[in-house]
Design a protein around this motif. Sequence first.
Motif, PDB file in Angstrom:
ATOM      1  N   UNK A 157       0.851  -1.152   0.162  1.00 29.86           N
ATOM      2  CA  UNK A 157       0.075   0.005   0.070  1.00 29.86           C
ATOM      3  C   UNK A 157       0.997   1.178  -0.075  1.00 29.86           C
ATOM      4  N   UNK A 158       1.475   1.653  -1.308  1.00 28.07           N
ATOM      5  CA  UNK A 158       2.002   2.827  -1.291  1.00 28.07           C
ATOM      6  C   UNK A 158       1.473   4.012  -2.292  1.00 28.07           C
ATOM      7  N   UNK A 159       0.418   4.448  -1.972  1.00 32.71           N
ATOM      8  CA  UNK A 159      -0.436   5.228  -3.002  1.00 32.71           C
ATOM      9  C   UNK A 159       0.366   6.752  -2.926  1.00 32.71           C
ATOM     10  N   UNK A 160       1.067   7.050  -1.831  1.00 35.06           N
ATOM     11  CA  UNK A 160       1.659   8.474  -1.685  1.00 35.06           C
ATOM     12  C   UNK A 160       3.093   8.501  -2.672  1.00 35.06           C
ATOM     13  N   UNK A 161       3.802   7.611  -2.410  1.00 38.92           N
ATOM     14  CA  UNK A 161       5.040   7.537  -3.174  1.00 38.92           C
ATOM     15  C   UNK A 161       5.013   6.757  -4.508  1.00 38.92           C
ATOM     16  N   UNK A 162       5.042   5.443  -4.844  1.00 40.06           N
ATOM     17  CA  UNK A 162       5.144   4.996  -5.920  1.00 40.06           C
ATOM     18  C   UNK A 162       3.768   4.988  -6.777  1.00 40.06           C
ATOM     19  N   UNK A 163       2.722   5.240  -6.178  1.00 39.03           N
ATOM     20  CA  UNK A 163       1.548   4.834  -6.675  1.00 39.03           C
ATOM     21  C   UNK A 163       1.134   3.214  -7.020  1.00 39.03           C
ATOM     22  N   UNK A 164       1.487   2.549  -5.815  1.00 35.14           N
ATOM     23  CA  UNK A 164       1.217   1.208  -6.066  1.00 35.14           C
ATOM     24  C   UNK A 164       0.731   0.601  -4.924  1.00 35.14           C
ATOM     25  N   UNK A 165      -0.757   0.199  -5.064  1.00 34.72           N
ATOM     26  CA  UNK A 165      -1.568   0.064  -3.923  1.00 34.72           C
ATOM     27  C   UNK A 165      -2.597  -1.169  -4.415  1.00 34.72           C
ATOM     28  N   UNK A 166      -2.740  -1.834  -3.248  1.00 37.05           N
ATOM     29  CA  UNK A 166      -3.729  -3.059  -3.582  1.00 37.05           C
ATOM     30  C   UNK A 166      -4.365  -3.356  -2.168  1.00 37.05           C
ATOM     31  N   UNK A 191      -3.577  10.537   7.879  1.00 37.37           N
ATOM     32  CA  UNK A 191      -2.828  11.658   8.298  1.00 37.37           C
ATOM     33  C   UNK A 191      -1.742  12.140   7.302  1.00 37.37           C
ATOM     34  N   UNK A 192      -1.164  11.301   6.549  1.00 41.76           N
ATOM     35  CA  UNK A 192      -0.027  11.464   5.754  1.00 41.76           C
ATOM     36  C   UNK A 192      -0.414  11.568   4.387  1.00 41.76           C
ATOM     37  N   UNK A 193      -1.419  10.984   4.075  1.00 46.18           N
ATOM     38  CA  UNK A 193      -2.210  10.967   2.745  1.00 46.18           C
ATOM     39  C   UNK A 193      -2.031  12.169   1.591  1.00 46.18           C
ATOM     40  N   UNK A 194      -1.694  11.833   0.711  1.00 45.08           N
ATOM     41  CA  UNK A 194      -1.563  12.896  -0.450  1.00 45.08           C
ATOM     42  C   UNK A 194      -3.061  12.782  -1.143  1.00 45.08           C
ATOM     43  N   UNK A 195      -3.123  13.517  -2.231  1.00 42.90           N
ATOM     44  CA  UNK A 195      -4.394  13.660  -3.103  1.00 42.90           C
ATOM     45  C   UNK A 195      -4.592  12.037  -3.553  1.00 42.90           C
ATOM     46  N   UNK A 196      -3.462  11.758  -4.239  1.00 43.68           N
ATOM     47  CA  UNK A 196      -3.932  10.340  -4.761  1.00 43.68           C
ATOM     48  C   UNK A 196      -4.006   9.450  -3.323  1.00 43.68           C
ATOM     49  N   UNK A 228      -5.515   9.967  -0.671  1.00 47.20           N
ATOM     50  CA  UNK A 228      -6.742   9.972  -0.151  1.00 47.20           C
ATOM     51  C   UNK A 228      -7.755   9.095  -0.895  1.00 47.20           C
ATOM     52  N   UNK A 229      -7.494   9.305  -2.361  1.00 45.90           N
ATOM     53  CA  UNK A 229      -8.609   8.493  -3.198  1.00 45.90           C
ATOM     54  C   UNK A 229      -8.219   7.318  -2.993  1.00 45.90           C
ATOM     55  N   UNK A 230      -7.065   6.812  -2.686  1.00 49.56           N
ATOM     56  CA  UNK A 230      -6.922   5.309  -2.707  1.00 49.56           C
ATOM     57  C   UNK A 230      -7.565   4.635  -1.205  1.00 49.56           C
ATOM     58  N   UNK A 231      -7.518   5.304  -0.200  1.00 50.79           N
ATOM     59  CA  UNK A 231      -8.232   5.275   1.056  1.00 50.79           C
ATOM     60  C   UNK A 231      -9.769   4.976   0.731  1.00 50.79           C
ATOM     61  N   UNK A 232     -10.134   6.199  -0.058  1.00 47.32           N
ATOM     62  CA  UNK A 232     -11.542   6.218  -0.223  1.00 47.32           C
ATOM     63  C   UNK A 232     -11.860   4.929  -0.889  1.00 47.32           C
ATOM     64  N   UNK A 233     -11.308   4.433  -1.868  1.00 46.87           N
ATOM     65  CA  UNK A 233     -11.477   3.135  -2.743  1.00 46.87           C
ATOM     66  C   UNK A 233     -11.420   2.065  -1.754  1.00 46.87           C
ATOM     67  N   UNK A 234     -10.338   1.947  -0.831  1.00 47.63           N
ATOM     68  CA  UNK A 234     -10.804   0.758   0.088  1.00 47.63           C
ATOM     69  C   UNK A 234     -11.978   0.948   1.006  1.00 47.63           C
ATOM     70  N   UNK A 235     -12.182   2.206   1.208  1.00 52.96           N
ATOM     71  CA  UNK A 235     -13.461   2.462   2.167  1.00 52.96           C
ATOM     72  C   UNK A 235     -14.474   1.731   1.402  1.00 52.96           C
ATOM     73  N   UNK A 236     -14.504   2.130  -0.034  1.00 53.29           N
ATOM     74  CA  UNK A 236     -15.744   1.755  -0.963  1.00 53.29           C
ATOM     75  C   UNK A 236     -15.829   0.158  -0.920  1.00 53.29           C
TER      76      UNK A 236
END
Lengths: 291, 326
Positions: B71-80, B283-288, B290-298
């Motif tokens: 889960x690294x959406x803030x740096x490499x934008x690799x998350x699952x 807390x440390x989420x960038x824009x992407x 936050x979107x990734x966290x919202x996706x996981x919330x979905x």
Amino acid sequence: MTAIQHISTSRRIKDRVVQGLVYLAFALAVVPLVSVLWLVISNGMSRFDVEFLTHSMNGIGARDVGGGAYHAIVGTLEQVLLASVISVPIGLFTAIYLVEYGNNGRLSRAISFFVDVMTGVPSVVAGLFVLAFWILFLGFSYSGWAGALALSILMMPTVVRSAEEMLRLVPVDLREASYALGVPKWRTILRVVLPTAFTGIVTGVMLAVARVAGETAPLLMTVFFTNSINNDPFTGPQMGLPLFVFDQAARPNDTAVDRAWTGALTLILIVMLLNLVARLIAWWRSPARGR
Amino acid sequence: MATNVRTRDGGPATSRSASRRSHGEGLFRFLATGAGVVLLAIMAAIAVFLIGEAIPALRANQANFFTELTWDPNGQQVFGIAALAFGTVLSSALALVIATPIAVGVALFISHYAPRKLAAPLGYLIDLLAAVPSVVYGLWGLAFLVPLIRTPSQWLNEHLGWFPLFAGEGAIGGKTMVAGSIVLAIMILPIIAAISREVFLQAPKMNEEAALALGATRWEMIRMAVLPFGRPGVISAAMLGLGRAMGETIAVALIFPATFDITFEILTPHANSIAANIANGFGEATQIGRGALIASGLVLFVITLLVNMGARLIINRRKEYARAGA
């Protein structure tokens, strides 16, 4: 006594074993409650002082002693109040629809079903929704109001269910007597049904408030963090008491953990007080219904 | 006073008062229906806006959202979601396995074993468990439960390490999956117990008395008359508890060590869940981010929605359970 003698030993033993297990299950369930309350009280008392209740964390360094949760207490009270202002009218009117106007039609059954489903919406999802809708989509900033929006989503189903139950308890005779006097339906609801169910509804609302007052997750992404006092829930980040506990508990030094325990004690006192008053109102109005 | 009431409400229907009356009636009906529709709209809006804010992040994702572990959406934008969803399911399942038998026991105790006078206050005691805020359970878990279960965990690992769940090398105990699951179990116990209790109390008295009259012991009576009647209710209560455990956030956010791997070794400090990751990562989420966290919330929203709808369908199918919904 003679009847007992006809029961074979193995059946009697089995009966006794199950009885023992049932008692054990209850004892097991009470242990964590006692343990939690004991730890919260014994650890929380050390910092439960005037400074804690009247000061914020503004200017308190990482290892400093002192500091308090005044900003968080104010935030929580305002957010919970706003959440009630949003959710009580919607919840109450929905309950009125379900009981008085729905006639068990398709819409009424759909609403009833989704109210049940809504009770299961995770609190963190409610927070994410307000983040997505209010803050990211509409572009407002983090505020106590945003937190109240998230809390109100969690309150609504509880308010609907309890109000619905109370409205259904109002005898049909009362309504019919009112109709017979020529009073229109809406005035009957307003003047006869609601006053009769009033205390029950108040109890339900207070239990709903007690439930959301302890919610942390939805606040995390809606009110954000602040260490200073912000009395205005509509502008700028606010704090909430559960959030305060979460924040302090995650810090590595003992002074912060002490503050977390005292925050937990304050939070439990508020929640338990709400619960107790709600139950007292319910008990006082109808001693016969208690079970 | 009397005349006043008559002319205002029940008097002869002059055209003016009749129109005012229907205005009031119409407005009131509109408000009531509108409030109900607002509730439905909120449920729909939750899905719509979560999807809307998740899409940009999912587009930017460099990996497959459903199979990637990290889960690294803030740096490499690799998350699952794979490791997080696994953690959510495993921790809730464990919580359910721990809580359900105890909750059924508690429900039977309140409904059939406790002295009549004590049943109500003792039931209230269990309800109080639900009143303790989740963050307090997290604090309690960190300060009390985690140290408490360290030694038993090491013992289990040493003597029963052949069993996959208790296996593992290196550090045993501490902030583990099992610690979080126990806290979750405590938190879902009251709801399972409350619904089961209601269902058990509604078991037909005739059958219970018939069983006793035929010479059944109390346990035999419960097994023959109460449990078969209550089984669907207990199942749906357990499902509601499962839904709650999956969505529970703050307690496990404090306890789980936020690792991103799939392992059944519940005694090692490897644990995470969708909800815990949202709380810890926000807390440390960038824009992407936050979107990734919202996706996981979905994903979490959809899973809990399905579990809850299933539970409600089981409850609603039985008319006898009408009062048991909590």
